[in-house]
Design an enzyme around this catalytic site. Structure first.
Site: not given
Length: 758
Positions: A454-456, A332, A328
């Site tokens: 997205v992705e947190g 990011r 991830l």
């Protein structure tokens, strides 16, 4: 008085110099206090804390950054193979993109673009060459995604997902030899389309809370009874799921019957499952703000798979969370920042051009100071985006997995992308809000919340991740002290803690004196690796770095484990670290570009903004500090003479904008990810053509305007001023035609799309 000082000195020497006394009087009480306030860590938090590497952020957190190390990381450059791919394959892919058609008519990429992406390996940018992939650098991956995004977010997202968190990356890092040989060549050729299912209805930013389960059991597979996993899952927001042929799946694995060993709750695990496997459900689409990339759901009920479908094999059962955190962080650091940087390059290119050709009250709107203020933010943020993109991918290409740095990049770069698009929409106004084939802003504007989410989600990235991981991972002693405090043998833990404590105290005092001294002297005594106009920025950053270090120690001392729940406080401390990282990237880009003089106004604008925001965050830490005594002491250390970090002046704003309202190398360096394309119908070519035409005829228009003001050209109602100037002998026929062509280009650039009906 002398006797008292001697006695005090002797007491300090005994307390700290005699090990047995120090252990009983200082270390043991401190050890008990530390264990009491130690923040409790869940297994997933501990795995996340231990995942990834500490890189440049560790220097920034330490109080005295080694600037030579920063400049020693090297310059981001493309290999000849990467350059050729961008020149040929990426350019051709861009020529196949009609984003209005993709989003509003097809709701999908055209078949020829899908086929071209497959054929030319756009889905295998990161797959090793031995399996048929390109094995490009992180910088090349970022550059390719950015260039696609400058024309179509939908196309860029389609390419970025297989090259980010997904089966390709997980297999490359953790797959067994058999898994790699089975899947990677097919993924490289585009015969298989991957997706990765992590997010569910009850687990978004808190991915560790996924409710999807796998139970180790006996079952039938390929006509035989084997040990495997019975899965149940419900996932959403999964990009490429509607068209994927192979599904990466994250779930919590349990082994109630002890078929794999003594441990029943094994933990988060990742598996690779063909979509054609019985019980796998895909194909349903979401509608992500009207954009056309494939995004949807996947579900499965009582789906049985063999153990060897676990990515990495059965030995990696329960290791999924660490695998995900590390992968991830790469996503990011590459994919989402690439989208934001593309928005910056495209917005800078089009908005500077539009500001030069759009006229109000008889002058270009770029001449209005209100517009210049927003333009400076666009230009400054774009320079910052490009700088952060390069430094972050540099770290990844050095084979570092900097989880804190990539969290900084994801949060701040996507927020800057949002700011850029807001300002571009404000300046281009009606041009930006009327959708159609000529609108190049609208889809980027709509896409901003996607990157933010997205992705947190960004709120949690800022308030929990950046400082939550950064303070513990980057601090030279805290993680080791936590390990000592959690040891089963308390006396052995005390021994280790005692050694660490003295070093920690010395570290804190150094940072405190350094921060105080730099505050009193205006950072003039701080180190700097360069001369010239940027030297003071390095010095101020050393001051703020030491201030962050001592403020962190104060906060941990007072709040301990409570700091994890004091999200506003930890977010501000994270903001200081983030601003230092972004400022570092800016200075490095300026050096890597050869210290270009025409870039200096923009560099000044960016650096003054970064320092102002870092100091403001530190000031807010002091203002909200819960202990009044330490609050006073911290304020005295950090700002004994007050906070004198100001943002850019009006003159700096004007200078930053001035150089970008005309063609030149500086503008090209901030727009190259949005290239000129032959036959471009997106509207970008029109505004750029008008910009160049108006610039080339600037002196001619000034001659005509001067003649009109002096009465040498008589204009009647309906007269074309260029024809009138020609008839008056002010300009030649050729010059008149050139001026009229430039004016027609200007009108085409500011025009918007019209429809008979919608």
């Amino acid at each position: 008085m002398i006797s008292f000082l001697l006695l005090l000195t002797a007491l300090i020497v005994v307390l700290f110099g005699v090990t047995s006394v120090r252990r009983q009087v200082i270390s043991r009480p401190a050890f008990a206090f530390f264990k009491r306030v130690l923040p409790p860590l869940s297994d997933t938090e501990r795995q996340a804390m231990e995942a990834g590497d500490i890189w440049w952020e560790g220097e920034l957190f330490g109080g005295k950054p080694d600037w030579d190390r920063l400049h020693g990381f090297g310059k981001s450059e493309l290999t000849p193979q990467e350059q050729e791919f961008i020149k040929v394959q990426v350019s051709h892919a861009l020529s196949l993109i009609d984003d209005y058609d993709i989003v509003h008519n097809r709701r999908d990429l055209p078949p020829e673009l899908w086929e071209y992406f497959r054929k030319e390996g756009f889905f295998s940018l990161i797959i090793p060459k031995q399996y048929g992939g390109h094995e490009f650098s992180a910088y090349a991956n970022s550059t390719i995604v950015s260039m696609l995004a400058s024309r179509s977010i939908s196309a860029a997202v389609t390419v970025m997902v297989p090259n980010s968190l997904g089966p390709g990356e997980l297999l490359s890092h953790y797959g067994t030899r058999e898994q790699k040989e089975q899947w990677l060549p097919a993924l490289a050729k585009g015969d298989e389309i991957p997706c990765f299912a992590l997010t569910g209805p009850e687990a978004g930013s808190d991915a560790g809370a996924i409710p999807d389960t796998g139970v180790v059991c006996l079952g039938e597979f390929a006509g035989e009874e084997v040990t495997g996993i019975r899965l149940n899952w419900d996932k959403r927001y999964i990009t490429l799921a509607p068209v994927a042929t192979v599904l990466g799946l994250a779930f919590k694995l349990k082994d109630p019957d002890g078929l794999l060993g003594d441990k029943q709750d094994i933990g988060i695990t990742c598996a690779l499952i063909p979509v054609s496997h019985p019980g796998v459900e895909t194909g349903i689409r979401h509608d992500p703000l009207g954009l056309a990339f494939m995004n949807g759901t996947t579900r499965g009920k009582d789906v049985f798979i063999p153990l060897d479908w676990i990515i990495g094999g059965a030995q990696y059962a329960g290791h999924g969370w660490r695998m995900l955190v590390e992968c991830l962080s790469a996503g990011r650091g590459i994919s989402l920042p690439a989208l934001a940087t593309a928005s910056g390059h495209m917005a800078t290119k089009t908005t500077t051009a539009y500001s030069a050709v759009r006229q109000q009250f008889g002058m270009p709107i770029g001449a209005f100071e209100g517009v210049q203020e927003a333009l400076a933010r666009i230009i400054g943020n774009t320079y910052q985006l490009e700088a952060a993109r390069r430094l972050t991918t540099t770290g990844l290409d050095l084979k570092v997995k900097p989880s804190v740095v990539t969290a900084i990049a994801k949060y701040h770069m996507t927020e800057m992308g949002r700011s850029v698009m807001n300002d571009a929409m404000d300046i281009q106004a009606g041009k930006g809000i009327q959708l159609g084939p000529k609108n190049y802003l609208g889809h980027h504007y709509m896409a901003n919340p996607l990157s933010i989410t997205v992705e947190g989600a960004n709120i949690l990235t800022r308030s929990l991740m950046i400082f939550g991981q950064g303070a513990t991972r980057c601090h030279p002693f805290v993680l080791k002290e936590m390990a000592a405090a959690s040891m089963d043998d308390e006396e052995e833990g005390l021994d280790q803690f005692d050694e660490l404590l003295i070093s920690h105290i010395i570290y804190a005092y150094k940072n405190g004196f350094r921060a105080f001294g730099h505050a009193l002297t205006g950072s003039r005594l701080a180190t700097t690796p360069v001369s010239g106009e940027t030297r003071t920025y390095y010095q101020h950053m050393e001051r703020i770095s030491s201030g962050l270090a001592i403020a962190t120690d104060f906060a941990m001392l007072v709040m301990g484990g409570e700091l994890k729940r004091r999200e506003m406080m930890s977010a501000r401390l994270g903001d200081v670290l983030s601003q230092l990282y972004l400022a570092s990237a800016t200075l490095k880009l300026f050096e890597d570009n050869g210290r270009q003089y025409e870039d200096l106004p923009v560099v000044h604008y960016v650096m003054q903004t970064r320092l102002q925001q870092a100091a403001a965050a530190l000031k807010d830490v002091v203002r909200n500090f819960p202990n009044p005594v330490l609050k006073f002491k911290l304020g005295l250390i950090l700002f004994p003479l007050g906070n004198h970090f100001n943002g850019p002046s009006d003159e700096t704003v004007r200078l930053a904008v001035e150089g970008m309202l005309k063609p030149g190398p500086g503008r090209s360096r901030l727009t190259f990810l949005c290239p000129d394309l032959e036959g471009d119908t997106s509207g970008i070519a029109e505004v750029e053509t008008a910009f160049m035409a108006m610039h080339c005829t600037q002196s001619l228009r000034a001659r005509v305007d001067k003649a009109i003001r002096k009465g040498k050209v008589q204009l009647k109602s309906g007269d074309n001023r260029f024809d009138a100037a020609y008839e008056a002998g002010i300009i030649t026929a050729e010059e008149s035609d050139k001026l009229k062509q430039a004016d027609e280009a200007r009108k085409a650039a500011i025009a918007v799309d019209e429809f008979d009906k919608l």
